[in-house]
Design a protein around this motif. Structure first.
Motif, PDB file in Angstrom:
ATOM      1  N   TYR A   1       1.035  -1.147  -0.031  1.00 13.04           N
ATOM      2  CA  TYR A   1       0.166  -0.100  -0.057  1.00 13.04           C
ATOM      3  C   TYR A   1       0.967   1.288  -0.052  1.00 13.04           C
ATOM      4  CZ  TYR A   1      -3.625  -3.084   1.374  1.00 13.04           C
ATOM      5  OH  TYR A   1      -4.711  -4.175   1.285  1.00 13.04           O
ATOM      6  N   TYR A   2       0.863   1.983  -1.010  1.00  4.96           N
ATOM      7  CA  TYR A   2       1.716   3.109  -1.264  1.00  4.96           C
ATOM      8  C   TYR A   2       0.246   4.330  -0.668  1.00  4.96           C
ATOM      9  CZ  TYR A   2       5.159   0.593  -3.545  1.00  4.96           C
ATOM     10  OH  TYR A   2       6.150   0.143  -3.914  1.00  4.96           O
ATOM     11  N   ILE A   3       0.875   4.913   0.434  1.00  2.00           N
ATOM     12  CA  ILE A   3      -0.150   6.173   1.075  1.00  2.00           C
ATOM     13  C   ILE A   3       0.273   7.386   0.880  1.00  2.00           C
ATOM     14  CG2 ILE A   3      -1.351   6.567   3.117  1.00  2.00           C
ATOM     15  CD1 ILE A   3      -1.739   3.857   2.477  1.00  2.00           C
ATOM     16  N   GLY A   4      -0.387   8.195   0.312  1.00  2.00           N
ATOM     17  CA  GLY A   4       0.010   9.830   0.272  1.00  2.00           C
ATOM     18  C   GLY A   4       1.305  10.192  -0.492  1.00  2.00           C
ATOM     19  N   GLY A   5       1.642  11.171  -0.094  1.00  3.63           N
ATOM     20  CA  GLY A   5       3.003  11.566  -0.721  1.00  3.63           C
ATOM     21  C   GLY A   5       2.964  13.137  -0.949  1.00  3.63           C
ATOM     22  N   LEU A   6       3.963  13.522  -1.659  1.00  4.77           N
ATOM     23  CA  LEU A   6       4.155  14.802  -2.173  1.00  4.77           C
ATOM     24  C   LEU A   6       4.360  14.816  -3.643  1.00  4.77           C
ATOM     25  CD1 LEU A   6       6.300  16.590   0.616  1.00  4.77           C
ATOM     26  CD2 LEU A   6       3.926  16.555   0.375  1.00  4.77           C
ATOM     27  N   ALA A   7       3.552  15.800  -4.549  1.00  5.46           N
ATOM     28  CA  ALA A   7       3.722  16.092  -5.703  1.00  5.46           C
ATOM     29  C   ALA A   7       4.992  17.066  -6.357  1.00  5.46           C
ATOM     30  CB  ALA A   7       2.520  16.440  -6.384  1.00  5.46           C
ATOM     31  N   ASP A   8       5.222  17.518  -5.149  1.00  2.00           N
ATOM     32  CA  ASP A   8       6.411  18.640  -5.316  1.00  2.00           C
ATOM     33  C   ASP A   8       7.080  19.020  -3.976  1.00  2.00           C
ATOM     34  OD1 ASP A   8       8.330  20.042  -6.357  1.00  2.00           O
ATOM     35  OD2 ASP A   8       7.003  21.352  -7.476  1.00  2.00           O
ATOM     36  N   TRP A   9       7.861  19.758  -3.729  1.00  2.00           N
ATOM     37  CA  TRP A   9       8.672  20.027  -2.378  1.00  2.00           C
ATOM     38  C   TRP A   9       8.293  21.352  -2.079  1.00  2.00           C
ATOM     39  CZ3 TRP A   9       9.606  18.109   2.276  1.00  2.00           C
ATOM     40  CH2 TRP A   9      10.532  19.134   2.875  1.00  2.00           C
ATOM     41  N   PRO A  10       7.607  21.892  -0.989  1.00  2.00           N
ATOM     42  CA  PRO A  10       7.139  20.944   0.066  1.00  2.00           C
ATOM     43  C   PRO A  10       5.691  20.704  -0.020  1.00  2.00           C
ATOM     44  CG  PRO A  10       7.276  23.250   0.869  1.00  2.00           C
ATOM     45  CD  PRO A  10       7.784  23.254  -0.487  1.00  2.00           C
ATOM     46  N   SER A  11       5.159  20.912  -1.101  1.00  2.00           N
ATOM     47  CA  SER A  11       3.725  20.893  -1.412  1.00  2.00           C
ATOM     48  C   SER A  11       3.626  20.996  -2.889  1.00  2.00           C
ATOM     49  CB  SER A  11       2.833  21.919  -0.770  1.00  2.00           C
ATOM     50  OG  SER A  11       3.018  23.025  -1.379  1.00  2.00           O
ATOM     51  N   PRO A  12       2.453  20.496  -3.533  1.00  2.00           N
ATOM     52  CA  PRO A  12       1.272  19.979  -2.731  1.00  2.00           C
ATOM     53  C   PRO A  12       1.283  18.401  -2.272  1.00  2.00           C
ATOM     54  CG  PRO A  12       0.854  19.960  -5.319  1.00  2.00           C
ATOM     55  CD  PRO A  12       2.185  20.615  -5.201  1.00  2.00           C
ATOM     56  N   SER A  13       0.452  18.293  -1.258  1.00  2.00           N
ATOM     57  CA  SER A  13       0.442  16.749  -0.908  1.00  2.00           C
ATOM     58  C   SER A  13      -0.907  16.154  -1.688  1.00  2.00           C
ATOM     59  CB  SER A  13       0.089  16.784   0.606  1.00  2.00           C
ATOM     60  OG  SER A  13      -0.935  17.274   0.977  1.00  2.00           O
ATOM     61  N   VAL A  14      -0.662  14.621  -1.452  1.00  2.00           N
ATOM     62  CA  VAL A  14      -1.785  14.066  -2.069  1.00  2.00           C
ATOM     63  C   VAL A  14      -2.549  13.034  -1.282  1.00  2.00           C
ATOM     64  CG1 VAL A  14      -0.706  14.291  -4.452  1.00  2.00           C
ATOM     65  CG2 VAL A  14      -0.274  12.222  -2.775  1.00  2.00           C
ATOM     66  N   ARG A  15      -3.824  12.656  -1.649  1.00  2.00           N
ATOM     67  CA  ARG A  15      -4.583  11.785  -0.848  1.00  2.00           C
ATOM     68  C   ARG A  15      -4.481  10.246  -0.928  1.00  2.00           C
ATOM     69  NH1 ARG A  15     -10.158  13.735  -1.349  1.00  2.00           N
ATOM     70  NH2 ARG A  15     -10.652  12.146   0.066  1.00  2.00           N
ATOM     71  N   SER A  16      -3.857   9.767  -2.354  1.00  2.00           N
ATOM     72  CA  SER A  16      -4.036   8.869  -3.150  1.00  2.00           C
ATOM     73  C   SER A  16      -3.533   7.601  -2.102  1.00  2.00           C
ATOM     74  CB  SER A  16      -3.304   8.739  -4.323  1.00  2.00           C
ATOM     75  OG  SER A  16      -1.943   9.129  -4.083  1.00  2.00           O
ATOM     76  N   VAL A  17      -4.284   6.506  -2.523  1.00  2.00           N
ATOM     77  CA  VAL A  17      -3.760   5.204  -1.991  1.00  2.00           C
ATOM     78  C   VAL A  17      -3.642   4.270  -3.184  1.00  2.00           C
ATOM     79  CG1 VAL A  17      -4.560   3.142  -0.508  1.00  2.00           C
ATOM     80  CG2 VAL A  17      -4.887   5.547   0.436  1.00  2.00           C
ATOM     81  N   TYR A  18      -2.562   3.824  -3.401  1.00  2.00           N
ATOM     82  CA  TYR A  18      -2.306   2.899  -4.702  1.00  2.00           C
ATOM     83  C   TYR A  18      -1.810   1.606  -3.959  1.00  2.00           C
ATOM     84  CZ  TYR A  18      -2.317   7.112  -7.466  1.00  2.00           C
ATOM     85  OH  TYR A  18      -2.545   8.304  -8.148  1.00  2.00           O
ATOM     86  N   ILE A  19      -2.478   0.492  -4.559  1.00  2.00           N
ATOM     87  CA  ILE A  19      -2.255  -0.984  -3.813  1.00  2.00           C
ATOM     88  C   ILE A  19      -1.645  -1.580  -5.159  1.00  2.00           C
ATOM     89  CG2 ILE A  19      -3.523  -2.761  -2.805  1.00  2.00           C
ATOM     90  CD1 ILE A  19      -5.812  -1.008  -2.192  1.00  2.00           C
ATOM     91  N   TYR A  20      -0.485  -2.174  -4.690  1.00  2.00           N
ATOM     92  CA  TYR A  20       0.492  -3.033  -5.689  1.00  2.00           C
ATOM     93  C   TYR A  20       0.147  -4.574  -5.449  1.00  2.00           C
ATOM     94  CZ  TYR A  20       4.055  -4.941  -8.158  1.00  2.00           C
ATOM     95  OH  TYR A  20       5.018  -5.858  -8.952  1.00  2.00           O
ATOM     96  N   ASP A  21      -0.136  -5.311  -6.311  1.00  2.00           N
ATOM     97  CA  ASP A  21      -0.248  -6.803  -6.222  1.00  2.00           C
ATOM     98  C   ASP A  21       1.157  -7.370  -6.791  1.00  2.00           C
ATOM     99  OD1 ASP A  21      -0.855  -9.474  -6.393  1.00  2.00           O
ATOM    100  OD2 ASP A  21      -2.948  -9.230  -6.866  1.00  2.00           O
ATOM    101  N   PRO A  22       2.075  -7.817  -5.953  1.00  2.00           N
ATOM    102  CA  PRO A  22       3.088  -8.349  -6.833  1.00  2.00           C
ATOM    103  C   PRO A  22       3.110  -9.721  -7.562  1.00  2.00           C
ATOM    104  CG  PRO A  22       3.464  -7.751  -4.405  1.00  2.00           C
ATOM    105  CD  PRO A  22       2.219  -7.659  -4.670  1.00  2.00           C
ATOM    106  N   VAL A  23       1.957 -10.600  -7.130  1.00  2.00           N
ATOM    107  CA  VAL A  23       1.655 -11.605  -7.984  1.00  2.00           C
ATOM    108  C   VAL A  23       1.043 -11.172  -9.692  1.00  2.00           C
ATOM    109  CG1 VAL A  23       0.264 -13.802  -8.338  1.00  2.00           C
ATOM    110  CG2 VAL A  23       1.203 -13.129  -6.073  1.00  2.00           C
ATOM    111  N   ALA A  24       0.233 -10.267  -9.603  1.00  2.00           N
ATOM    112  CA  ALA A  24      -0.243  -9.831 -10.664  1.00  2.00           C
ATOM    113  C   ALA A  24       0.509  -8.602 -11.342  1.00  2.00           C
ATOM    114  CB  ALA A  24      -1.905  -9.425 -10.410  1.00  2.00           C
ATOM    115  N   ASP A  25       1.303  -8.318 -10.738  1.00  3.49           N
ATOM    116  CA  ASP A  25       2.267  -7.138 -11.210  1.00  3.49           C
ATOM    117  C   ASP A  25       1.478  -5.919 -11.719  1.00  3.49           C
ATOM    118  OD1 ASP A  25       4.759  -5.426 -11.611  1.00  3.49           O
ATOM    119  OD2 ASP A  25       4.909  -6.309 -13.907  1.00  3.49           O
ATOM    120  N   SER A  26       0.372  -5.491 -10.895  1.00  2.00           N
ATOM    121  CA  SER A  26      -0.602  -4.554 -11.149  1.00  2.00           C
ATOM    122  C   SER A  26      -0.921  -3.786  -9.959  1.00  2.00           C
ATOM    123  CB  SER A  26      -1.683  -5.171 -11.940  1.00  2.00           C
ATOM    124  OG  SER A  26      -2.440  -6.134 -10.927  1.00  2.00           O
TER     125      SER A  26
END
Length: 314
Positions: free
Chosen positions: A95-120
């Motif tokens: 699970y990849y949670i949040g992050g920054l699109a640039d420094w020191p902002s803007p921040s993001v709300r996204s949650v990206y979920i990686y499945d290593p078996v499906a590589d997706s």
């Protein structure tokens, strides 16, 4: 439905009260691991399904490291380029949670979920509205993900939120006693310890506060981080919360210090061979692997160095 929780008001820790950690070199050792050949910093690093996954650093590249064969390979890239992103693995997914699109902002709300078996990748529910952030910490406890502190709109925040992968829903929990970003966090003894970090514009702090999952309250009065720094990596090893590397305004640290919740004391462990900040520690078979990071303060001198800390003969 979760019951309302109450925060215990705490006095702020005085960083000058920090005392040097006791020195020990027994049972701990650093080894060199294969570099990934792409120097970057402000990355995430976590273990899932026997591999270690490295991502972020303002590029989409995601790489997988096999600690048995000592080899890297490129896997499906992140959907977007982010840094100061936090990764946590649960039940074989990353699970990849949040992050920054640039420094020191803007921040993001996204949650990206990686499945290593499906590589997706798939998407999870975004962080609560108005509470997106990067440069916080992500930890797990009993199948839930907890995000502590971070940067939102360029400012440090005290926010504490929980994501339930089963229901794909977020819950906002009591704030930390003080706003911090670039913090260390680890779970031990049914408590979440949030250690060190910085207050944007003011520098690093030594705060060591614990969230008790049983009572739903924050407690303080714990021994502060001896060496003040932010942007550290964290692992829980041998029952201790190990704080690795980091930076202050003028230097990058190789320091490694371990907090023992049972005794409320710190130990000084052997330092990393390469001082770095802006990475995570991936835990695998009792060891803590640290890859990439910045070898100079303020987002300078990215590296592709990888080292691993192990406990031996204990």
């Amino acid at each position: 439905m979760l019951l309302a929780l109450f925060v215990l008001a705490l006095p702020m820790l005085d960083p000058s009260a920090a005392v040097p950690a006791a020195m020990t070199t027994e049972c701990w050792t650093w080894t060199r691991e294969a570099p990934n050949q792409v120097a970057r910093q402000e990355v995430s690093f976590t273990a899932a399904g026997g591999k270690l996954y490295l991502a972020g650093g303002q590029i989409r590249l995601q790489q997988a490291y096999d600690p048995i064969t000592k080899t890297w390979k490129r896997v499906h890239p992140l959907p977007v380029a982010l840094d100061h992103i936090q990764a946590i693995a649960l039940r074989g997914l990353v699970y990849y949670i949040g992050g920054l699109a640039d420094w020191p902002s803007p921040s993001v709300r996204s949650v990206y979920i990686y499945d290593p078996v499906a590589d997706s990748f798939s998407k999870g529910a975004p962080m609560p509205l108005g509470r997106g952030r990067g440069a916080g910490s992500a930890t797990s406890y009993h199948g839930r993900i907890y995000v502590s502190g971070g940067l939102h709109a360029g400012s440090s925040v005290p926010w504490f939120d929980m994501y339930n992968p089963h229901t794909n829903a977020w819950t906002s929990l009591p704030d930390m006693p003080r706003a911090r970003d670039h913090v260390s966090a680890g779970v031990a003894d049914d408590r979440l310890f949030v250690i060190g970090g910085q207050i944007r514009g003011q520098g690093p702090v030594g705060d060591n506060t614990a969230y008790d999952f049983t009572t739903g309250r924050w407690t303080g009065g714990l021994a502060p981080l001896p060496t003040l720094r932010a942007g550290t990596a964290t692992a829980v090893m041998d029952g201790r919360v190990v704080v690795i590397g980091g930076e202050d305004a003028d230097s990058v640290h190789s320091d490694v210090e371990a907090f023992d919740p049972a005794t409320n004391t710190w130990e000084q462990l052997p330092p990393m061979r390469t001082a770095r900040h802006g990475t995570q520690a991936a835990e695998f078979r009792g060891g803590a692997y640290v890859a990439d990071g910045g070898a100079a303060p303020r987002h300078q001198a990215p590296t592709d160095v990888q080292e691993a800390l192990h406990v031996i003969n204990c």
